[in-house]
Motif scaffolding. Structure first.
Motif: not given
Lengths: 535, 535
Positions: B312-317, B285-288, B321-323
């Motif tokens: 995957l960007d934050p929206v896709e993730a 995971r990357f916060s950026s 992918a449940g992030l």
């Protein structure tokens, strides 16, 4: 007139400064005399000004005059490429079909002016990069009424370097060493080293689909081309800079291998590498050529993607790497800008061992980060020197006929193909050049589905009969390669030399497709007549 | 009439057996109702026999009758490809432009008979593989006076397997799973898994330059094609089976991406892999988002060539992918048939760590030789399920507009390009679909010189207005991709949908070249009208 930095030799690969000295030529003559058992001496090299050529058939208009010349020496040095049939004609002073003028456009505007003038006046236009073609790629066909050689040596700058994407925009006329010099301060390299590297150009590489340094994975210049710009009589053909695309048939792939028949390549964005600092190398001997080639297959099919993975057959290994004449030499090299190559070379070494290859554990040379090259000593170092030291001129006209041909074939067909080549070409060689003729093979590049074998032959020839004898052997080689299922060239290109054989290998209808494409891009059919297709 | 093994659904990607059940559709409706805040219910799926289509405009001659039909259901199921605009029209029973007949040739002779008949009678011929095109690749244009859909499902055999070169000769109509089933007993695999894999064909992959399993190095089907055979109205266009070649512009590259405008692909030799048994995977995971994409760049530029390298960007993730909606997810996977992937994944993991990626050492999963897949658990397993479970039909007509677009761009341009896409497409999305619309991005493939970003958008749409709203967003996306410097498609193909935008990206003169090629290979211009070029 713009001045190129170095003057090209008219009778050997490279510059005047690359020409062999009288002493070197005499040494070569002594060696060949020993091999042939008769005393031969080097032919006299004519002075360029004494070479007789026909008058130029063109009157160059004023607007082209600033960068176009009918100078005698220029016309002489642009008559031939680098094949031995050409160099031999050159050293004998035979120049029946020189270009009528030589243009050195300094920018696309000037290039466009030349192409426009040629189109309007039905003058053949022959793109010229480094002149190192070994397939008759830059000659004026006898049927041409007039021709201009377009030398790209004044369009030879690196225009942009993109360190983020690792790519550079370069002009087509840049020479290999100049490109590498410009990239070095940025920690980048193209690492595309065809044997012609010191004298050949990026534009030439793209036009001929040259094969380079990497023996596996990304082998041809094709793989390093991100985009191209080609100036055609119909206009500027510029592809978009893209790391990958799936949009229709690739326009770059129309440019790659087009050998100057559609337009003159002026620029390209090229994909670069970080300079390697981690290296590993190994030379291994095989008492069996077959087992050696099987080892190569096993290594390439693991997809470890070594930078170097070549094998020399016993004759090649004897002549160029000092081996005993019974052993084959497998040359393996890994390199990276980022991480140690210890692990991949150990895996490959184990495969070599499993296939009966001979080497000591100490032969595995690993260098982790000093940037020093491994693989410069011993048999593989000797081979490297033989490869780099082309020295095409020293042996000219001394009664020894030497040439090479190269191809690619799938692994399932390979052993039969090799036998077929050796039988067909070998028998013609012995017939034409006598029982002392040699035929040797090495792999220059290898793929998971097959090798790119490279054959070299050599043998005595009556002085003055070189071309006729060569022609018989070459036709046998072409026939054997095509009937055996190979490609007429893996990386030497088609040119005028391979055109008839190439026509047999392409799909029905493809010739017509290329001719139709040419009619769109070069409607007057001025560009590089006689190459690839008839107009 | 030859019988295909499974019947294709006329309103969803795949077979009748893949159609979502009433329960699944009701469940989707409930979920969407919650998101939209209004109650929606699934549209009724018409019975195929109740769908009204025009009479066939063709009288099929006797010699074609054995494998050509004007059957109602066949014509209905061959009217559309798999794009949501098509599936929505289908579920609503709108079939204004069905093919007049459907041919299922069982061999090249029968295919030739169809093409000859079409040529003579000026009947449009539309090659049909799996019908999974998302770019309007198999439709009958309204302007056609008559058209036959040529379904290749009866030419779907594996003809030869060459274990030595690791290659197979296959007929173009074979489906992904059938090919893999045939290769498995030989320990071989193509491992080309486009999202359409269960329903799409080798011929379709080649015609559209599909993108597959491998995220780096050899990404497109292009890289796996050793040779092709295409039956054109002008004749049989068969390339030579070669591991590599430098002989002229590559004829295979004319076939790759030709989308049925030159001929119908009938066969190909494909390069295969040993089945992987060594695997390693990691999710980080990357916060950026920016730092995550920089890590991807650093990994791909080391040339370790991981099989999987996606982010995957934050929206896709979050969506797939449940992030948490703030973190990006980097998915990394290595595989090999021959050696442990511990070493390469450790090197890549260090790069991730250096770029601020978050993972535990335990998250690095290595499997040495059991053949079990890693990467099936946690966030990356969730993402994998979302990718495989396409389920195109369940959400149809429920007031939610969803679509994707994809491209490729060099790294130096990437951050600005991403901002440009999000700004241009985002603003149009909000305008058309409202403030709840989402726009997400992931990388499907990456190259040392740039990524292939894949954007997904979604938002509420008035039922009945889907097409009009989609068109506005799609045109904004096309405009943004092209003006931003990207390619209109990295692996979805051009079709009729992308043709106007594609025309803007290709070099001046290239359209004319392709049209000239078409005139040679398809002189009557019957093949797939409206795709790539006008005739």
């Amino acid at each position: 007139m713009p001045k190129p930095t170095e003057r090209r030799s008219f009778w050997t690969w490279g510059y005047v400064s690359d020409e062999p000295s009288e002493a070197e030529r005499n040494h070569a003559a002594q060696q060949i005399s020993q091999r042939l058992g008769t005393v031969v001496s080097p032919p006299k090299v004519p002075r360029i000004k004494d070479i007789e050529i026909r008058e130029s058939r063109l009157r160059i208009p004023e607007r082209l005059n600033e960068f176009t010349t009918t100078d005698h020496a220029e016309r002489v040095t642009h008559t031939y490429g680098g094949h031995s049939t050409e160099l031999l004609a050159a050293i004998r002073g035979h120049f029946p079909h020189p270009p009528d003028a030589v243009a050195h456009p300094r920018n696309e505007d000037e290039l466009e002016m030349v192409l426009d003038w040629c189109t309007t006046n039905q003058v053949s236009a022959i793109p010229y990069g480094g002149g190192t073609t070994v397939v008759w790629g830059v000659n004026v066909p006898p049927s041409c009424e007039s021709a201009i050689s377009i030398d790209m040596d004044c369009m030879s700058e690196v225009l942009e370097i993109d360190e983020v994407s690792r790519a550079a925009r370069v002009q087509a006329g840049i020479l290999g060493p100049h490109l590498e010099n410009a990239l070095r301060p940025h920690g980048l390299t193209l690492r595309h080293f065809p044997q012609s590297f010191p004298w050949s150009t990026v534009g030439g590489w793209i036009a001929t689909r040259s094969g380079g340094h990497y023996a596996t994975n990304h082998t041809h210049i094709d793989d390093f081309v991100e985009s191209t710009t080609m100036l055609c009589p119909s206009g500027r053909f510029e592809t978009r800079r893209l790391p990958g695309s799936g949009a229709g048939p690739s326009p770059d792939r129309l440019v790659l291998g087009s050998e100057g028949i559609f337009g003159v390549i002026t620029e390209s964005w090229l994909r670069l590498q970080k300079r390697p600092v981690f290296r590993a190398s190994l030379g291994a001997r095989f008492s069996s050529w077959e087992k050696g080639t099987e080892a190569v297959r096993a290594i390439v099919q693991t997809k470890l993607w070594p930078a170097n993975l070549r094998i020399l057959d016993p004759v090649e290994a004897m002549l160029n790497a000092g081996l005993n004449g019974n052993d084959s030499l497998l040359i393996l090299g890994f390199e990276s800008g980022d991480y140690s190559q210890q692990s991949p070379i150990e895996i490959a070494a184990e495969i070599i061992r499993d296939h009966g290859g001979n080497f000591e554990q100490d032969d595995i040379l690993v260098d982790d980060g000093t940037g020093r090259a491994t693989g410069r000593g011993g048999a593989i170092g000797a081979w490297r020197q033989a490869f780099i030291g082309v020295n095409a001129g020293a042996g000219l006209g001394l009664g020894l006929l030497s040439d090479t041909f190269e191809t690619a074939i799938t692994w399932d067909q390979w052993p039969n193909f090799d036998a077929h080549i050796r039988e067909r070409v070998g028998s013609v060689l012995r017939e034409v050049l006598g029982s002392s003729a040699t035929l040797a093979c090495r792999f220059t590049h290898v793929y998971p589905d097959g090798p790119a074998p490279y054959y070299s032959f050599s043998g005595p020839v009556p002085i003055g009969e070189e071309f006729n004898h060569w022609k018989i052997v070459k036709e046998a080689a072409n026939e054997a390669v095509i009937s055996g299922g190979g490609t007429i060239t893996h990386h030497h290109a088609v040119g005028r030399m391979h055109k008839p054989a190439w026509t047999k290998q392409i799909p029905t209808g493809y010739n017509e497709v290329l001719r139709a494409a040419k009619r769109e891009l070069d409607p007057a059919g001025i560009l590089n007549p006689g190459v690839l297709v008839d107009f």
